[in-house]
Enzyme design. Sequence first.
Site, PDB file in Angstrom:
ATOM      1  N   ARG A 121      35.101 -13.766   4.864  1.00 48.50           N
ATOM      2  CA  ARG A 121      35.975 -13.242   5.917  1.00 48.50           C
ATOM      3  C   ARG A 121      35.731 -11.765   6.210  1.00 48.50           C
ATOM      4  NH1 ARG A 121      39.529 -16.700   2.996  1.00 48.50           N
ATOM      5  NH2 ARG A 121      40.030 -18.581   4.197  1.00 48.50           N
ATOM      6  N   LYS A 143      29.574  -5.171  18.198  1.00 50.11           N
ATOM      7  CA  LYS A 143      29.361  -6.515  18.755  1.00 50.11           C
ATOM      8  C   LYS A 143      28.309  -7.237  17.922  1.00 50.11           C
ATOM      9  CE  LYS A 143      30.468  -6.261  23.688  1.00 50.11           C
ATOM     10  NZ  LYS A 143      29.894  -6.418  25.045  1.00 50.11           N
ATOM     11  N   GLU A 185      17.756   0.376  28.483  1.00 49.15           N
ATOM     12  CA  GLU A 185      19.143   0.623  28.083  1.00 49.15           C
ATOM     13  C   GLU A 185      19.478   2.117  28.154  1.00 49.15           C
ATOM     14  OE1 GLU A 185      21.463  -1.526  27.551  1.00 49.15           O
ATOM     15  OE2 GLU A 185      20.565  -3.414  26.878  1.00 49.15           O
ATOM     16  N   LYS A 227      27.893   5.778  24.722  1.00 47.51           N
ATOM     17  CA  LYS A 227      28.416   4.494  24.239  1.00 47.51           C
ATOM     18  C   LYS A 227      29.587   4.709  23.289  1.00 47.51           C
ATOM     19  CE  LYS A 227      27.415  -0.108  22.748  1.00 47.51           C
ATOM     20  NZ  LYS A 227      26.436  -1.173  22.501  1.00 47.51           N
ATOM     21  N   GLU A 237      36.348  -4.710  24.708  1.00 49.38           N
ATOM     22  CA  GLU A 237      35.976  -4.953  26.098  1.00 49.38           C
ATOM     23  C   GLU A 237      37.130  -5.491  26.923  1.00 49.38           C
ATOM     24  OE1 GLU A 237      32.533  -7.561  27.946  1.00 49.38           O
ATOM     25  OE2 GLU A 237      31.688  -6.004  26.669  1.00 49.38           O
ATOM     26  N   ARG A 241      34.864  -0.836  28.599  1.00 47.92           N
ATOM     27  CA  ARG A 241      33.636  -1.162  27.874  1.00 47.92           C
ATOM     28  C   ARG A 241      32.739  -2.104  28.677  1.00 47.92           C
ATOM     29  NH1 ARG A 241      32.719  -2.560  21.452  1.00 47.92           N
ATOM     30  NH2 ARG A 241      30.497  -3.043  21.646  1.00 47.92           N
ATOM     31  N   ASN A 245      27.799  -3.289  30.417  1.00 46.21           N
ATOM     32  CA  ASN A 245      27.060  -4.492  30.793  1.00 46.21           C
ATOM     33  C   ASN A 245      26.392  -4.374  32.153  1.00 46.21           C
ATOM     34  OD1 ASN A 245      27.557  -6.342  28.522  1.00 46.21           O
ATOM     35  ND2 ASN A 245      29.690  -6.117  29.110  1.00 46.21           N
ATOM     36  N   HIS A 248      23.486  -6.632  32.998  1.00 47.06           N
ATOM     37  CA  HIS A 248      23.417  -7.723  32.027  1.00 47.06           C
ATOM     38  C   HIS A 248      23.818  -9.087  32.593  1.00 47.06           C
ATOM     39  CE1 HIS A 248      22.912  -4.415  29.272  1.00 47.06           C
ATOM     40  NE2 HIS A 248      22.781  -5.244  28.255  1.00 47.06           N
ATOM     41  N   HIS A 252      21.072 -11.503  31.855  1.00 49.01           N
ATOM     42  CA  HIS A 252      21.290 -12.606  30.912  1.00 49.01           C
ATOM     43  C   HIS A 252      21.035 -13.954  31.580  1.00 49.01           C
ATOM     44  CE1 HIS A 252      24.041 -10.350  27.821  1.00 49.01           C
ATOM     45  NE2 HIS A 252      22.759 -10.055  27.686  1.00 49.01           N
ATOM     46  N   HIS A 267      14.367  -8.588  26.494  1.00 52.50           N
ATOM     47  CA  HIS A 267      15.754  -8.324  26.883  1.00 52.50           C
ATOM     48  C   HIS A 267      15.872  -7.050  27.724  1.00 52.50           C
ATOM     49  CE1 HIS A 267      20.062  -8.011  26.853  1.00 52.50           C
ATOM     50  NE2 HIS A 267      20.012  -6.859  26.237  1.00 52.50           N
TER      51      HIS A 267
END
Length: 367
Positions: A121, A143, A185, A227, A237, A241, A245, A248, A252, A267
């Site tokens: 956990r 993330k 990026e 960032k 997010e 935030r 993206n 993206h 994506h 990517h």
Amino acid sequence: MTTVPVGGEGFAAYDVVVGRGLLGQAGSRIAPFARGRTVIVSDETVAAIHGPALTASLEANGIRTAMATVPAGEASKSFPELERLMDQLLAKGLDRKDVIVALGGGVVGDLAGLAAALYMRGIDFVQVPTTLLAQVDSSVGGKTAIDTPRGKNLVGAFHQPRLVLADIDVLATLPARQLRSGWAEVLKHGLICDPDFFDWLAGEGAAGASGDPAALERAVIRSVEIKSAIVSEDEKEAGRRALLNLGHTFGHAIEAELGFEEAALAHGEAVALGCAMAFRYSASQGLCPPADVARVEGVIAAAGLPTRLDQAGRFDAGALLARMAGDKKAEGGALTLILARRIGDAFVSRNVDSALVTDFLRSEGAA
């Protein structure tokens, strides 16, 4: 050496340290919270290049160390590799006092971070990113995720690292294409909220895309500062935030249609293409000056990155739209896009008309 703090309401602060020679200092920096053993998680390629130096630094500081490896490449961000990694950690008998150190690019960081979030956990982990893309983006902000056949990063958790060590020296081992991929990026951060940074990246700072260490160090520091400020304000997010993206949602979708084949499109290349498309879509809706679009396209192309859909392949507009509708930012099937008013002024646009996006994709060359 520059230290950028990250932290906000609801999660403990940690440092992102940017500089040279950090791999050799890793042991002394990790030792204060390494109460038990440390397992380095890396891919087979990076483990061979940088694993010995990191292991030596940890062991020189009295930290018992083991190694767990996964195959190199995006395919390792998968349920089978996550299960295999978890089994390696369980076989080593880790407990809650132990620490995972992610040594590698974004794939390793995402996979190792998710394993750390799930193991008993949640146990501590440290990011030691070895690609430019990971140093400026995926290693910061907590993330963690794996991909599924239905999309990228759809299964994951927020799990903040205890420390991030971004060693500029390790970037010298990167192939030129990987360096350019990370540069996408970097450019994205300027496009979101810092036009002066973008100006520098378009001029003197452009040397970083070719591996100049001084330019890279400045680019990484400023990217991490941007960032960090956004993540510290909005960890999960819920609002601002989402700006990170930019590029993206388009990117994506294109990656997913290509089956996440890095040989076809890395990517960062997808992000660069997605940023150019986001600016063109913004202009098509009268939101952004065409002159800014032309400048964005020129700077991206000058870095050796794609700006046009046909540079990535042939696509079906409906298939791309379906991928975009399944994006994490979509709400109730409605599209959410990160658009721009100008360079350095991005914003979140919700409930975007899918018919307009379909028309745009067709104007971009999708069937």
